[in-house]
Write a protein that holds these residues in place. Structure first.
Motif, PDB file in Angstrom:
ATOM      1  N   ALA A   1       0.848  -1.195   0.000  1.00  0.00           N
ATOM      2  CA  ALA A   1       0.000   0.000   0.000  1.00  0.00           C
ATOM      3  C   ALA A   1       0.881   1.242   0.000  1.00  0.00           C
ATOM      4  CB  ALA A   1      -0.920   0.004   1.217  1.00  0.00           C
ATOM      5  N   PHE A   2       2.160   1.061   0.332  1.00  0.00           N
ATOM      6  CA  PHE A   2       3.137   2.151   0.295  1.00  0.00           C
ATOM      7  C   PHE A   2       2.613   3.421   0.949  1.00  0.00           C
ATOM      8  CE2 PHE A   2       4.359  -0.411  -3.537  1.00  0.00           C
ATOM      9  CZ  PHE A   2       5.460  -0.989  -2.929  1.00  0.00           C
ATOM     10  N   GLU A   3       2.131   3.254   2.178  1.00  0.00           N
ATOM     11  CA  GLU A   3       1.706   4.404   3.000  1.00  0.00           C
ATOM     12  C   GLU A   3       0.649   5.259   2.307  1.00  0.00           C
ATOM     13  OE1 GLU A   3       2.934   5.024   6.172  1.00  0.00           O
ATOM     14  OE2 GLU A   3       3.790   3.022   5.909  1.00  0.00           O
ATOM     15  N   GLY A   4      -0.218   4.645   1.552  1.00  0.00           N
ATOM     16  CA  GLY A   4      -1.331   5.386   0.948  1.00  0.00           C
ATOM     17  C   GLY A   4      -1.230   5.573  -0.548  1.00  0.00           C
ATOM     18  N   VAL A   5      -0.112   5.175  -1.152  1.00  0.00           N
ATOM     19  CA  VAL A   5       0.032   5.355  -2.599  1.00  0.00           C
ATOM     20  C   VAL A   5      -0.962   4.470  -3.363  1.00  0.00           C
ATOM     21  CG1 VAL A   5       1.566   5.011  -4.571  1.00  0.00           C
ATOM     22  CG2 VAL A   5       2.427   6.082  -2.491  1.00  0.00           C
ATOM     23  N   ALA A   6      -1.144   3.230  -2.910  1.00  0.00           N
ATOM     24  CA  ALA A   6      -2.055   2.335  -3.623  1.00  0.00           C
ATOM     25  C   ALA A   6      -3.475   2.902  -3.665  1.00  0.00           C
ATOM     26  CB  ALA A   6      -2.016   0.941  -3.006  1.00  0.00           C
ATOM     27  N   PRO A   7      -4.074   3.270  -2.510  1.00  0.00           N
ATOM     28  CA  PRO A   7      -5.428   3.838  -2.614  1.00  0.00           C
ATOM     29  C   PRO A   7      -5.447   5.186  -3.342  1.00  0.00           C
ATOM     30  CG  PRO A   7      -4.619   3.942  -0.348  1.00  0.00           C
ATOM     31  CD  PRO A   7      -3.669   3.067  -1.114  1.00  0.00           C
ATOM     32  N   LEU A   8      -4.395   5.973  -3.229  1.00  0.00           N
ATOM     33  CA  LEU A   8      -4.348   7.247  -3.962  1.00  0.00           C
ATOM     34  C   LEU A   8      -4.474   6.981  -5.465  1.00  0.00           C
ATOM     35  CD1 LEU A   8      -3.737  10.274  -4.359  1.00  0.00           C
ATOM     36  CD2 LEU A   8      -1.320   9.739  -4.223  1.00  0.00           C
ATOM     37  N   LEU A   9      -3.678   6.056  -5.975  1.00  0.00           N
ATOM     38  CA  LEU A   9      -3.753   5.755  -7.406  1.00  0.00           C
ATOM     39  C   LEU A   9      -5.105   5.159  -7.765  1.00  0.00           C
ATOM     40  CD1 LEU A   9      -0.196   4.378  -8.238  1.00  0.00           C
ATOM     41  CD2 LEU A   9      -1.102   6.671  -8.533  1.00  0.00           C
ATOM     42  N   GLY A  10      -5.603   4.267  -6.907  1.00  0.00           N
ATOM     43  CA  GLY A  10      -6.916   3.691  -7.172  1.00  0.00           C
ATOM     44  C   GLY A  10      -7.968   4.779  -7.337  1.00  0.00           C
ATOM     45  N   MET A  11      -7.931   5.762  -6.462  1.00  0.00           N
ATOM     46  CA  MET A  11      -8.956   6.808  -6.480  1.00  0.00           C
ATOM     47  C   MET A  11      -8.801   7.743  -7.678  1.00  0.00           C
ATOM     48  SD  MET A  11      -8.870   7.522  -2.418  1.00  0.00           S
ATOM     49  CE  MET A  11      -9.645   6.405  -1.238  1.00  0.00           C
ATOM     50  N   LEU A  12      -7.564   8.077  -8.029  1.00  0.00           N
ATOM     51  CA  LEU A  12      -7.343   8.920  -9.206  1.00  0.00           C
ATOM     52  C   LEU A  12      -7.816   8.213 -10.474  1.00  0.00           C
ATOM     53  CD1 LEU A  12      -3.782  10.292  -8.403  1.00  0.00           C
ATOM     54  CD2 LEU A  12      -5.831  11.675  -8.678  1.00  0.00           C
ATOM     55  N   ASN A  13      -7.803   6.894 -10.447  1.00  0.00           N
ATOM     56  CA  ASN A  13      -8.188   6.105 -11.606  1.00  0.00           C
ATOM     57  C   ASN A  13      -9.585   5.526 -11.479  1.00  0.00           C
ATOM     58  OD1 ASN A  13      -5.779   5.823 -13.495  1.00  0.00           O
ATOM     59  ND2 ASN A  13      -4.841   5.526 -11.494  1.00  0.00           N
ATOM     60  N   SER A  14     -10.380   6.072 -10.600  1.00  0.00           N
ATOM     61  CA  SER A  14     -11.735   5.566 -10.390  1.00  0.00           C
ATOM     62  C   SER A  14     -12.457   5.340 -11.712  1.00  0.00           C
ATOM     63  CB  SER A  14     -12.525   6.577  -9.564  1.00  0.00           C
ATOM     64  OG  SER A  14     -13.883   6.187  -9.527  1.00  0.00           O
ATOM     65  N   CYS A  15     -12.990   4.150 -11.893  1.00  0.00           N
ATOM     66  CA  CYS A  15     -13.700   3.874 -13.140  1.00  0.00           C
ATOM     67  C   CYS A  15     -15.088   4.516 -13.137  1.00  0.00           C
ATOM     68  CB  CYS A  15     -13.764   2.383 -13.410  1.00  0.00           C
ATOM     69  SG  CYS A  15     -14.570   1.464 -12.119  1.00  0.00           S
ATOM     70  N   ALA A  16     -15.564   4.920 -11.964  1.00  0.00           N
ATOM     71  CA  ALA A  16     -16.805   5.695 -11.918  1.00  0.00           C
ATOM     72  C   ALA A  16     -16.448   7.178 -11.907  1.00  0.00           C
ATOM     73  CB  ALA A  16     -17.605   5.336 -10.669  1.00  0.00           C
ATOM     74  N   GLU A  17     -17.119   7.969 -12.719  1.00  0.00           N
ATOM     75  CA  GLU A  17     -16.832   9.396 -12.736  1.00  0.00           C
ATOM     76  C   GLU A  17     -17.439  10.076 -11.514  1.00  0.00           C
ATOM     77  OE1 GLU A  17     -18.771   7.864 -14.879  1.00  0.00           O
ATOM     78  OE2 GLU A  17     -18.246   8.354 -16.965  1.00  0.00           O
ATOM     79  N   GLY A  18     -17.021  11.318 -11.295  1.00  0.00           N
ATOM     80  CA  GLY A  18     -17.588  12.077 -10.191  1.00  0.00           C
ATOM     81  C   GLY A  18     -16.801  11.919  -8.909  1.00  0.00           C
ATOM     82  N   VAL A  19     -15.529  11.519  -9.045  1.00  0.00           N
ATOM     83  CA  VAL A  19     -14.657  11.382  -7.885  1.00  0.00           C
ATOM     84  C   VAL A  19     -13.488  12.353  -8.039  1.00  0.00           C
ATOM     85  CG1 VAL A  19     -13.093   9.833  -6.629  1.00  0.00           C
ATOM     86  CG2 VAL A  19     -15.207   8.931  -7.642  1.00  0.00           C
ATOM     87  N   ALA A  20     -13.200  13.151  -7.028  1.00  0.00           N
ATOM     88  CA  ALA A  20     -11.973  13.947  -7.024  1.00  0.00           C
ATOM     89  C   ALA A  20     -11.255  13.654  -5.721  1.00  0.00           C
ATOM     90  CB  ALA A  20     -12.268  15.432  -7.179  1.00  0.00           C
ATOM     91  N   VAL A  21      -9.939  13.815  -5.726  1.00  0.00           N
ATOM     92  CA  VAL A  21      -9.100  13.238  -4.687  1.00  0.00           C
ATOM     93  C   VAL A  21      -8.317  14.322  -3.956  1.00  0.00           C
ATOM     94  CG1 VAL A  21      -7.323  11.484  -4.255  1.00  0.00           C
ATOM     95  CG2 VAL A  21      -8.851  11.251  -6.219  1.00  0.00           C
ATOM     96  N   VAL A  22      -8.131  14.128  -2.641  1.00  0.00           N
ATOM     97  CA  VAL A  22      -7.247  15.004  -1.879  1.00  0.00           C
ATOM     98  C   VAL A  22      -6.064  14.188  -1.366  1.00  0.00           C
ATOM     99  CG1 VAL A  22      -9.104  16.616  -1.258  1.00  0.00           C
ATOM    100  CG2 VAL A  22      -8.552  14.688   0.262  1.00  0.00           C
ATOM    101  N   ASN A  23      -5.184  14.814  -0.645  1.00  0.00           N
ATOM    102  CA  ASN A  23      -3.933  14.183  -0.213  1.00  0.00           C
ATOM    103  C   ASN A  23      -4.170  13.010   0.743  1.00  0.00           C
ATOM    104  OD1 ASN A  23      -1.178  13.788   0.324  1.00  0.00           O
ATOM    105  ND2 ASN A  23      -0.774  15.974   0.340  1.00  0.00           N
ATOM    106  N   ILE A  24      -3.180  12.155   0.852  1.00  0.00           N
ATOM    107  CA  ILE A  24      -3.221  10.993   1.745  1.00  0.00           C
ATOM    108  C   ILE A  24      -3.483  11.434   3.177  1.00  0.00           C
ATOM    109  CG2 ILE A  24      -1.789   9.131   2.681  1.00  0.00           C
ATOM    110  CD1 ILE A  24      -0.284   9.192  -0.065  1.00  0.00           C
ATOM    111  N   ASP A  25      -4.446  10.806   3.821  1.00  0.00           N
ATOM    112  CA  ASP A  25      -4.814  11.058   5.230  1.00  0.00           C
ATOM    113  C   ASP A  25      -5.311  12.484   5.470  1.00  0.00           C
ATOM    114  OD1 ASP A  25      -4.118   8.484   6.030  1.00  0.00           O
ATOM    115  OD2 ASP A  25      -2.083   9.027   6.582  1.00  0.00           O
ATOM    116  N   ASN A  26      -5.666  13.197   4.415  1.00  0.00           N
ATOM    117  CA  ASN A  26      -6.027  14.603   4.574  1.00  0.00           C
ATOM    118  C   ASN A  26      -7.536  14.796   4.776  1.00  0.00           C
ATOM    119  OD1 ASN A  26      -6.027  17.350   4.651  1.00  0.00           O
ATOM    120  ND2 ASN A  26      -5.169  17.665   2.610  1.00  0.00           N
ATOM    121  N   GLY A  27      -8.007  14.353   5.922  1.00  0.00           N
ATOM    122  CA  GLY A  27      -9.421  14.514   6.262  1.00  0.00           C
ATOM    123  C   GLY A  27      -9.824  15.980   6.315  1.00  0.00           C
TER     124      GLY A  27
END
Lengths: 223, 223, 223, 223, 223, 223, 223, 223
Positions: G178-204
């Motif tokens: 998961a490399f400290e959040g890199v895996a989910p970060l990439l997953g989210m940037l590549n979301s196959c469903a549209e309408g998703v935008a991403v912020v930084n790792i752990d950035n609630g």
């Protein structure tokens, strides 16, 4: 082992019910056969269709459908669109001239969705007075989409000056250490100004979708 | 196999002849023994010495030498400095308060080299008016050092507004996807404004050295 | 949706006032239409223009403007330059013959800015006597630009021998694990000799700009 | 599910027959229990043993075996060694003082294998005259091991000056963008001088093994 | 600004004195003009020349020199070689058929240097009996060069079975996650068997140079 | 804003119906409060529970539940298990002693699921005869789990010798360029022998789950 | 060189005018001195303040200010908040229990900004029925924030089911790759469903800001 | 130096004895000469052969062998297959239409191995109802292969719903930050649902092999 072309495509016809906007087609890497089937099925069901990442060569192979589809080479999009009244206002900003093809993919997608946009191009931070002279137009927007390559610094500066949400699109523009969009992607994820969220590299379509959903939320409240 | 501590250290005594500034000591990871030998040898030869990346614990272990060395915990530097007249003017800028320790390493190193500096701290692009209110001070500088973490956007904005060379220092400040300084490093290498050159992450010392060499070139022409 | 080509380009006409050197054009990825508009606007305003990263194919499509522009295929630059007296001295050094196109982009840009340069090519550390035989020329320079691929070791060696600031340019030259310039980029950022600052991979233009600003600072003091 | 500690360790007793040097123990991450079993088994079979990457804390937990093992905290190695006549000559070079612990791991391992070494420390390219003054010693060596962090430039320079094979060891020394040894690793893999081969980051032991095998090949031909 | 082609090339004529083997030419990215000058200069001085990474197209553009040079398309090398007696024995091993072009670059370079080699191809660990049936040939070699892509596992297995030094060459062969040679590069740097040192991805030439230096050291002792 | 601890945990009680094995708990980073709630809920529902990645400190804070849970520090697992008859046979193999904690996490998980395993430890390719002497045991297994760090070469060799599916687990064991398991991960994904599939770094639990599902498929066919 | 603590802090007092929400404080890495100054200045100016990434140790050092600040250890936030009426509705979703601290940072920040939120925790795709049972709550939200580590798959699934914009927050939760959040970060940037935008790792916090701006846009239209 | 083409190829004829399935040929990068030799040798020995990653151009150069080989351009595979009875059932699933070429490589390989498969294409999580409508078909499969690009989320969702082992294949499909398959690769390795193991990017063949071995294990128990 005898599959027809149609076995490779499963259209999500109910998307519009769930998601406001209907299914669209990502053209890159698809064969002419797959493209035609998808376009026809969606046209039949929705009465309109948008294809993104469609090269001119792919478009030229689409035969009869070429008449139905309005193709724009700058944004690599083709569409057949039903009449609809435009709604809201999205400002689409670029840092440089090289980011314009991504921005135009965003503008065309918004147009397809029935959302108004305004283009503010080539106003990057190397000559920041160009941005300041457009600040009023930016402050009037419901949402701002910012496309930038290289250092990806523009969304930080814009977000620091406005109260609208900013959707940032990194572009694959720049010298070697831009790594095809990685440098602006990281810059945008680390924006020191809050209120920035990021979509995939060169994904003008995705930015339009996100911006479109926000606009729809704003105006559906008015009803 | 019987090495003394001195076998591990080869001081470059002739550096000052070749390079304007004498040899300094990078403290990180060095044992108290190695540090003392190096400090003593250089003090003896040059009559002054600078140690960077020196933790308080390392400093406390230096015994008698503590009296000779002026230690600053914010910048993690210790120095014994000969009197010299200050020359030139370097503006040292930070995007945020968290970048200050890196900036102070730069400021202290410049001071050791006999170069004047002026600090302009916490003026990042999230609130860009803070930068604009300091623009005159920046425009008067011979060289500008800009320290920034997160998106590393500040050097681009500064360089676009001035005619002095900008030395950019990425800092390891930020949320996860800053990757310990990689995000601002890439941002700075890809600065859309020209006139920016970059040194290593958190390397305030290296920025001071580069800025110092430029200042020396400017003022030696006057002689 | 009816944009003309001109809507995509916002020239920064006031750059020369702020930044010593006027706006230039990064050719890569621009269409012939965008290029012509930008060249014409800048020529009209500044009386001179520089285009970098311009392929021969792009140049050939520029029609009438070809007569005005002096094109050099080695450096992929085209320029129309006003007469000016050359100033200062920048040494432009390469490690190998393969780095020469990047170095020539630097040399041509310096020439456009009115700054003298001297080329010291193919003197990499594999045969370090080649460098030592040129040391006097290097020591006379105001600034030294060093272009190197592979291990990027040359700037460290050069900086250790001189008192001038060194601007290092990593090039995308080398076997697989050079990763298109990443290896020399990291080598240069980690230079064990101080006084090195780094610009983007293959960015000879950026190195010239940085070196040019330093030269201008040195000689404006003389006035 | 009832395993004894011995079930976790399978000693390769026949290694000496196949490979000249017997099995050794990599201490890092091993429990005191596993370490003791491995040390005892190898001591019994080979009459000597080498443990690398052994922290002082791990060493202190080894009880009775502490008397048998000679521990060196700088290199983090412990050994019990049979008498043997030293053979060949390996030069072990470092760029800086901070690389010395890796170099000493190499020196101690060579000593264990019965191979002579000579240390040439702190002669990095920032002050290259320090290297030139040692050139005769380097040219007399059968093999040269070069340990360097930061830019990893030293092996390129050394290899360009000698005819012996160079084994390069990147060290995890440097500011942020050294990425714990990645920068010198890439520098060494991309050495512009031929005759350099690389081992793992901080792997002084592996460099000693490679150098030792080369020395054995050279001197076994004499027999 | 009037440079001739010769200004771009600085031949290292004294290399043979310092380094046993004379200067060779890395063809990739060089123009026909630069190549011809370099070949002619070296031929004149050394009476022989080796060009690596030379595409057939580049070779075809070399005019008269084509008669002098023996070109091999598999290894992309061209050479003119003086008579010399072959010495030593290097085993050149590949994991698969796709690694053969890299291995042949190694074999041809060894031949140019006057060193004998033996090819052991397509013996990767997927069918490890193929390797075992060649073990005697491997054990007789002075040095073993192992070329492998994908997992890069072969050098570990080979090194565990022999007492000769192993020079490992990662190749850019494999599915996506081989990342153009990164996977085997890392595998080889992390070899669990000692006695492996690594050169750059696809660098058969560099492996030959390293192996050649070791062979020369072994046989010069005999004299 | 008044949440109880229970609001943070949503147990998937129906997992056993869908997935053969019930829900388990990943302990790392969970507070004592969250852990206790999860353990109690699952114990109540399933009558048994497995916690992985549970440090001794976390275990010690679990109060009364400590009596119910059997804790194993080597594998960092705690479990309360209902009686069940063991089924199938999974061989769990490691390359080195340092990989054993990951292997034991696998072994304990298989035991919890009611599946037999056999441990074959410390048989890495550096001494490949150790593997060959265990080949019969491997060939009798239904599935083989191979845990390896460093080069990750062992799964390739094993898979080339057997007809059972191999589940490969990279471990974070090795010198610097192993990058905490990245090197063996890439090695395993690029296995030149087919029949290898890979789970996450150090994920002995995940390997057990995959192996367990395969075993269940094999034996449910017998019924 | 005599700076007071106040020289390190430049508060952006006018932020509220430009940006709806006032300046907040990122606590990580700040000294107690800097923190106190910043808190006091903002409290004085805005009458309220929010500090994020504040460890308990940092909080304990804040002396008198502890009484004014409400500290929550789960989210590592401290705040003093003026009364305000809550507006809108943001659904804050997590995939697992380990993502809760990030989600709570988001929830607390929304609360500070005067925006209502609803927590839907531990409903990851491994047991997707948990998500479906909450679908009505999600569909009623103005904006949905989704926090997920590991594969980062949850935002794709959620976005495919709703018409609200989704702000995705990758968390640093997971095994090695998961490399400290890199895996989910990439997953989210590549979301196959549209309408998703991403912020930084752990950035609630950043997600709350983005969501808050959207909510403000929606409800200001009502006025 | 006189090698024939045959010296470059060492067929592993005994593979079928050791491994259930015989040797196959990876076509990419192989010359027509090497391909023909390999195909002929395997045909002669096994009576059947499979070539993967074979471009149409390569196929066209195979002369007489074209009659023997059945070529499929979608999957880039060619095969000559002996009659055999099909066994077991593997579900081959894709997230999108662009993943189909990888899936078909899997399907064709399974067919060659004598294993039945069923295709479930274009059912990605953006429209998750498409997956649910196929759940019964998935639950009946012995093994499920899931091919997905972009976020790689589909295998997590599938694995959470079934009890069969899931073999996940990341594909190089997606926008920039998918990095040619890295994003889905990481997503799959970090699957929050257990029971997923991963093969190389775009490696439909490898997934078929893994699935095939599992199927063989299941049905050999029946005998």
């Amino acid at each position: 082992m005898n599959k027809s072309q149609k076995d490779f495509v499963t259209i999500d016809f109910e998307r519009k019910k769930r998601r406001l906007f209907g299914e669209t087609i990502f053209g890159e890497g698809k064969t002419a056969g797959h493209l035609k089937i998808a376009v026809e099925k969606i046209l039949e069901y929705d009465g309109e269709v948008l294809v993104t990442r469609l090269s001119r060569d792919q478009y030229e192979e689409m035969g009869e459908l070429k008449k139905t589809l309005d193709y724009d080479p700058m944004s690599k999009t083709a569409m057949a669109k039903r009449e609809k009244e435009a709604m809201g206002k999205v400002a689409v900003v670029t840092a440089g001239t090289s980011d314009v093809s991504v921005a135009e993919e965003c503008v065309r997608t918004l147009d397809f969705f029935g959302i108004s946009s305004e283009s503010v191009y080539d106003v990057g931070v190397a000559g920041i007075h160009r941005l300041f002279s457009q600040l009023d137009r930016l402050r009037e927007a419901d949402v701002i989409v910012v496309c930038a390559g290289m250092d990806g610094a523009l969304p930080s500066v814009v977000a620091g000056l406005v109260s609208s949400p900013v959707v940032a699109v990194p572009t694959s523009v720049g010298y070697g250490a831009a790594f095809e969009g990685v440098a602006p992607l990281l810059g945008m994820l680390n924006s020191c100004a809050e209120g920035v969220a990021v979509v995939n590299i060169d994904n003008g379509y995705g930015a339009a979708y996100m911006a479109g959903q926000i606009v729809m939320k704003i105006y559906e409240k008015d009803k």
